[in-house]
Design an enzyme around this catalytic site. Structure first.
Site, mmCIF file in Angstrom:
data_model
loop_
_atom_site.group_PDB
_atom_site.id
_atom_site.type_symbol
_atom_site.label_atom_id
_atom_site.label_comp_id
_atom_site.label_asym_id
_atom_site.label_seq_id
_atom_site.Cartn_x
_atom_site.Cartn_y
_atom_site.Cartn_z
ATOM 1 C CD GLU A 8 3.126 3.011 7.665
ATOM 2 O OE1 GLU A 8 3.690 2.481 6.700
ATOM 3 O OE2 GLU A 8 2.776 2.364 8.680
ATOM 4 C CB SER A 46 9.808 7.112 11.699
ATOM 5 O OG SER A 46 9.339 7.241 13.017
ATOM 6 C CB SER A 92 -0.985 -0.005 1.169
ATOM 7 O OG SER A 92 -0.311 0.149 2.388
ATOM 8 C CD GLU A 94 20.893 1.890 15.518
ATOM 9 O OE1 GLU A 94 20.098 1.813 16.440
ATOM 10 O OE2 GLU A 94 21.408 2.947 15.120
ATOM 11 C CG ASP A 108 13.519 -0.810 12.051
ATOM 12 O OD1 ASP A 108 13.368 -0.741 10.813
ATOM 13 O OD2 ASP A 108 13.051 -1.729 12.737
ATOM 14 N NE ARG A 124 16.552 -11.146 2.789
ATOM 15 C CZ ARG A 124 16.830 -12.441 2.822
ATOM 16 N NH1 ARG A 124 15.934 -13.328 2.450
ATOM 17 N NH2 ARG A 124 18.010 -12.856 3.223
ATOM 18 C CB ILE A 125 17.848 -7.546 8.602
ATOM 19 C CG1 ILE A 125 16.736 -7.428 9.661
ATOM 20 C CG2 ILE A 125 19.081 -6.770 9.020
ATOM 21 C CD1 ILE A 125 17.099 -8.029 11.000
ATOM 22 C CG ASN A 180 12.514 1.318 6.342
ATOM 23 O OD1 ASN A 180 11.730 0.688 5.618
ATOM 24 N ND2 ASN A 180 12.639 1.059 7.628
ATOM 25 C CG HIS A 187 9.937 1.217 11.804
ATOM 26 N ND1 HIS A 187 10.089 -0.150 11.609
ATOM 27 C CD2 HIS A 187 9.697 1.383 13.127
ATOM 28 C CE1 HIS A 187 9.973 -0.765 12.778
ATOM 29 N NE2 HIS A 187 9.730 0.144 13.712
HETATM 30 C C1 GAR Z 1 3.905 -0.698 6.727
HETATM 31 O O1 GAR Z 1 3.185 -0.436 7.899
HETATM 32 C C2 GAR Z 1 5.372 -0.359 6.911
HETATM 33 O O2 GAR Z 1 5.576 0.763 7.733
HETATM 34 C C3 GAR Z 1 5.872 -1.607 7.594
HETATM 35 O O3 GAR Z 1 5.232 -2.659 6.909
HETATM 36 C C4 GAR Z 1 3.956 -2.201 6.435
HETATM 37 C C5 GAR Z 1 3.887 -2.483 4.961
HETATM 38 O O4 GAR Z 1 2.621 -2.201 4.454
HETATM 39 N N1 GAR Z 1 7.295 -1.712 7.508
HETATM 40 C C6 GAR Z 1 8.045 -2.252 8.468
HETATM 41 O O5 GAR Z 1 7.588 -2.753 9.476
HETATM 42 C C7 GAR Z 1 9.545 -2.217 8.205
HETATM 43 N N2 GAR Z 1 10.276 -2.405 9.400
HETATM 44 P P1 GAR Z 1 2.420 -2.056 2.872
HETATM 45 O O6 GAR Z 1 3.043 -3.306 2.248
HETATM 46 O O7 GAR Z 1 0.930 -2.031 2.706
HETATM 47 O O8 GAR Z 1 3.095 -0.798 2.438
#
Ligand code: GAR
Length: 220
Positions: free
Chosen positions: A176, A138, A16, A145, A147, A93-94, A109, A111
């Site tokens: 987001e 964010s 999304s 490191e 996130d 993935r990291i 990124n 988060h």
């Molecule tokens: C989102 O909430 C994003 O912030 C999170 O995964 C979701 C993806 O949703 N990302 C993380 O947790 C990364 N550490 P989406 O596939 O619908 O964009």
């Protein structure tokens, strides 16, 4: 007007945020083009979203003997696109330090927490379990490191007494979709940089993240 920014998106799931970026490129908000979408999950719905827009997709899944081996396979796929910017859009993935350092300053990124709070997984559950009154998301430049890396923009919203992890996640996700395109817009317009001096927007050092405070108490 300089050339459009060539953006490669890495995803693992629904996509999304990818959709929000695709839409912002299409509307002209972002002076850029998503030139490829790469997923580590063959079933990621984001691949369907990309294909619907005619954006080339790649899937890199299966067993890799190490994180470095995955990243070594990923790098040529990215390099073939000559990207100006890499966006992690729900990429779970990291990435290895070598990979992240290679793309330092060109890797963003999103988060789902108010970093540095709740790095890692299950951010919404953890915020609720701790009784947080504010939560959010964010956008940051990526460092080696987890996130980590300097935060550029955050959306903050109140946690409602009736919230569960699902409702909170949905409300955060909606924000987001606003802040990620905004940051990518700045980057693609050449207004945002991460240099040795720090993060600069319009030539001015950002000493803290730009905060977008949302009061959605009275909306769905
Ligand atoms: C989102 O909430 C994003 O912030 C999170 O995964 C979701 C993806 O949703 N990302 C993380 O947790 C990364 N550490 P989406 O596939 O619908 O964009």
């Amino acid at each position: 007007m300089p050339n459009k920014c060539r953006i490669v998106a890495l995803i693992s799931g629904s996509g999304s945020n990818l959709q929000a970026l695709i839409d912002a490129c299409a509307s002209g908000q972002i002076h850029g083009t998503i030139v490829a979408v790469i997923s580590d999950q063959p079933e990621a719905y984001g691949l369907v979203r990309a294909a619907k827009q005619g954006i080339p997709t790649e899937t890199l899944s299966g067993a890799f003997e190490s994180r470095a081996a995955f990243d070594a396979a990923l790098t040529p796929l990215i390099e073939a696109q000559r990207p100006d910017l890499l966006v992690l859009a729900g990429f779970m993935r990291i990435l290895s330090a070598d990979f992240v350092n290679r793309y330092r300053g060109k890797l963003l990124n999103i988060h789902p927490s108010l970093l540095p709070a709740y790095k890692g997984l299950h951010t919404h559950q953890r915020a609720l379990a701790e009784g947080a009154t504010q939560h959010g998301a964010s956008v940051h430049f990526v460092s080696a490191e987890l996130d980590g890396g300097p935060v550029i923009m955050q959306a903050q919203l109140p946690v409602r007494p009736e919230d569960d992890a699902r409702s909170l996640a949905a409300r955060v996700l909606k924000q987001e979709h606003l802040i990620y395109p905004q940051v990518v817009q700045w980057f693609c317009a050449g207004r945002l940089q991460w240099t040795a001096a720090g993060v600069e927007l319009d030539g001015v050092r950002l000493h803290q993240a730009i905060m977008y405070t949302v009061d959605d108490t009275n909306s769905d």
